[in-house]
Design a protein around this motif. Structure first.
Motif, PDB file in Angstrom:
ATOM      1  N   THR A 172       5.927   5.876  -7.361  1.00 10.22           N
ATOM      2  CA  THR A 172       5.344   6.263  -9.231  1.00 10.22           C
ATOM      3  C   THR A 172       6.068   5.579  -9.958  1.00 10.22           C
ATOM      4  O   THR A 172       7.427   5.661  -9.202  1.00 10.22           O
ATOM      5  N   ASP A 218       0.905  -0.895  -0.148  1.00 12.95           N
ATOM      6  CA  ASP A 218      -0.294   0.053  -0.010  1.00 12.95           C
ATOM      7  C   ASP A 218       1.067   1.262   0.001  1.00 12.95           C
ATOM      8  O   ASP A 218       0.569   2.634  -0.666  1.00 12.95           O
ATOM      9  N   GLN A 247       2.295   1.490  -3.470  1.00 14.90           N
ATOM     10  CA  GLN A 247       1.270   2.345  -4.128  1.00 14.90           C
ATOM     11  C   GLN A 247       0.594   3.693  -3.964  1.00 14.90           C
ATOM     12  O   GLN A 247       0.866   4.356  -5.052  1.00 14.90           O
TER      13      GLN A 247
END
Ligand SMILES: [Zn+2]
Lengths: 269, 290
Positions: free
Chosen positions: A31, A24, A27
């Motif tokens: 990037t 998590d 993400q």
């Protein structure tokens, strides 16, 4: 912030399957992630992920443990317990970070290295030991975030950072409180007591000098946006500090040497 | 082989100091209790002085009984002589763990050891070396802050004196009573060994029974050369934990020294009685004599 929890309650939060984990943060905060797979020796262990990504525009190497999102993935990763191939993959990726001068950011949430038959056969101890020596001499800065469970040598093998951060409800320990209670007291039922005496919480470890900052968590555990913002702010601050170090390798060696020194006495040169 | 090594060896043989059979260092002490002690592996009754003379190796089955750190140093080093350092370096009680201080005090009295590792300088066939020996009688040879610091300091001393470093590992792993600080000793010792090796130093790891947990996953596995005593248990996870995890019995010989050699993690399995010769040969081949 949740101030009033016992160590055992935090242990339960740290282990909760609903708790956001390394994937998590990967993400939410990075990037252009390109995953690098395989240790180039034996295989690819999904319990550790690693690769190149941008963090606030800067190319970095990011690594973390992975538990998987469904039962099949849980089983393949042994619920986030790496095999030697995982540590050797991490070494390969860290060595590349060194070569291409990328800072390293790691996210740790593992009960420990996998205690399996093949894992032993293929040198779990050797793999962890070599991860430690490699991290001791990396000349690029490294920030480690203990974000869930930091279990034993299997966690340390990804966490020898110049800066070590820890989420408020994460735990980090030499072995599980259950193991501690059953070995030292021959009574696996004394887990609550073990949690307290072992000093496994972020605040206790901050006091012991093992952790550099306790990252607060949102009151509502499902508030991922606030959580990400808080983790992001802490990483940014400590990555900046690590980037200013003249000699990150020496800094890391001295940092980990100093931790036990407050707790010894006597001796001669 | 190095001629000087051979000469030294011959000299030692002539002096009767080689310990196969009878040697002055391990000659039975007069008045030693003539009782028998059973071998824990084959059950053979062996006279105590025979155990003593034979490096605590069973004459029946070759089982290697644990050996104390000071006995190890005496049987290993020329004339049984060594200079210990950091003998008074001890740990404290970071968790205020109930009973820990009392346990340490009792062990110090019972074993004559201050901590689970003894560090010294001595010679093997005339070659000086820095030697650390862990002792499993002291809380299973577990590594806390003091053991970690002593291991780091032997590496630093060996580097400063440009001497080879030999560590005899015997440890169940991290010292649980010191919590996370004992875990951090894995990073501490691995970094210190790495720095020593990068400076050109020779590190020989001798793995004895048992070498597991945090010690196996740090300095024990980092030798330029790794030797192991026959039958020594060597691994990261303990056999019981593995059996519980995988839900099956482990095969015979799993995680034993010979198994590790078969799987590529040990250079040689060396019986205790031959260790001194093997180490002498290795020190000679790396040839720094003074
Ligand atoms: Zn026997």
């Amino acid at each position: 912030m949740i101030q009033h929890l016992t160590a055992q309650q935090r242990l339960a939060l740290a282990r909760s399957p609903q708790r956001p984990g390394p994937m998590d943060y990967l993400q939410g905060l990075f990037t252009e992630f390109f995953e690098q797979r395989g240790d180039r020796l034996q295989g690819d262990d999904p319990a550790i992920f690693g690769g190149i990504a941008r963090y606030h525009g800067r190319p970095v190497t990011v690594l973390g443990t992975r538990k998987g999102k469904n039962l099949e993935e849980n089983l393949r990763t042994h619920f986030g317990m790496p095999e030697p191939e995982g540590y050797r993959k991490a070494q390969r990726i860290m060595a590349q970070a060194e070569k291409f001068r990328r800072p390293i950011i790691t996210f740790v949430d593992t009960p420990g290295a996998y205690p399996g038959l093949e894992a032993e056969e293929r040198g779990q101890a050797d793999a962890i030991a070599r991860s430690l020596t490699l991290m001791s001499r990396l000349t690029v800065p490294m920030v480690a975030v203990i974000c869930g469970e930091g279990g034993s040598g299997g966690a340390l093998a990804l966490a020898m950072g110049n800066e070590v951060l820890m989420l408020e409800n994460a735990v980090y320990s030499v072995l599980s409180p259950e193991g501690f209670a059953s070995i030292l007291w021959k009574d696996a039922g004394r887990v609550a007591e073990a949690c307290e005496v072992m000093k496994i919480t972020a605040r206790d470890l901050r006091k012991l000098g093992v952790v550099d900052e306790v990252i607060p968590e949102p009151e509502n555990p499902e508030n991922l946006t606030t959580r990400l913002r808080l983790v992001d702010a802490a990483i940014t601050k400590h990555l900046d500090a690590a980037l200013r170090l003249k000699d990150p390798a020496r800094h890391r060696q001295e940092k980990f040497a100093a931790m036990g020194r407050a707790w010894i006495q006597g001796g001669n040169p | 082989m190095n001629q000087q090594f051979e000469e030294r060896r011959a000299k030692f043989l002539a002096m009767g100091l080689k310990r196969k059979g009878k040697g002055p260092v391990f000659a039975p002490k007069p008045g030693l209790d003539p009782q028998f002690e059973k071998c824990p592996q084959c059950g053979m009754a062996v006279r105590k002085d025979q155990w003593h003379q034979g490096y605590n190796v069973c004459p029946g089955c070759g089982f290697h009984r644990p050996i104390g750190a000071y006995d190890r140093l005496r049987m290993l080093l020329d004339d049984g002589a060594f200079r210990e350092f950091n003998s008074a370096l001890t740990g404290r009680d970071p968790l205020s763990f109930p009973g820990y201080r009392e346990k340490l005090a009792a062990l110090r009295t019972a074993t004559g050891l201050q901590e689970a590792v003894v560090t010294a300088v001595g010679k093997i066939y005339g070659f000086p070396a820095v030697v650390a020996v862990m002792d499993s009688r002291f809380l299973m040879g577990s590594m806390g802050a003091a053991v970690g610091e002593k291991i780091a300091r032997v590496a630093q001393l060996a580097q400063k004196k440009k001497l080879p470093l030999i560590i005899f590992c015997a440890s169940g792993g991290a010292r649980m009573q010191e919590g996370i600080l004992s875990l951090m000793q894995m990073a501490h010792t691995a970094a210190a060994i790495e720095e020593f090796q990068c400076s050109g130093g020779l590190y020989i790891a001798c793995l004895t029974n048992p070498t597991t947990g945090g010690v196996s996953a740090s300095f024990a596995m980092l030798g330029d050369i790794t030797l192991a005593e026959p039958g020594a248990l060597i691994g990261f996870a303990g056999p019981r934990v593995i059996e519980q995890t995988i839900g099956q019995k482990l095969p015979e010989g799993f995680q034993r020294a010979e198994f590790l050699q078969d799987h590529g993690f040990v250079d040689a399995v060396v019986p205790r009685g031959e260790l001194r010769d093997t180490l002498g040969q290795l020190l000679s081949l790396h040839g720094r004599k003074r």
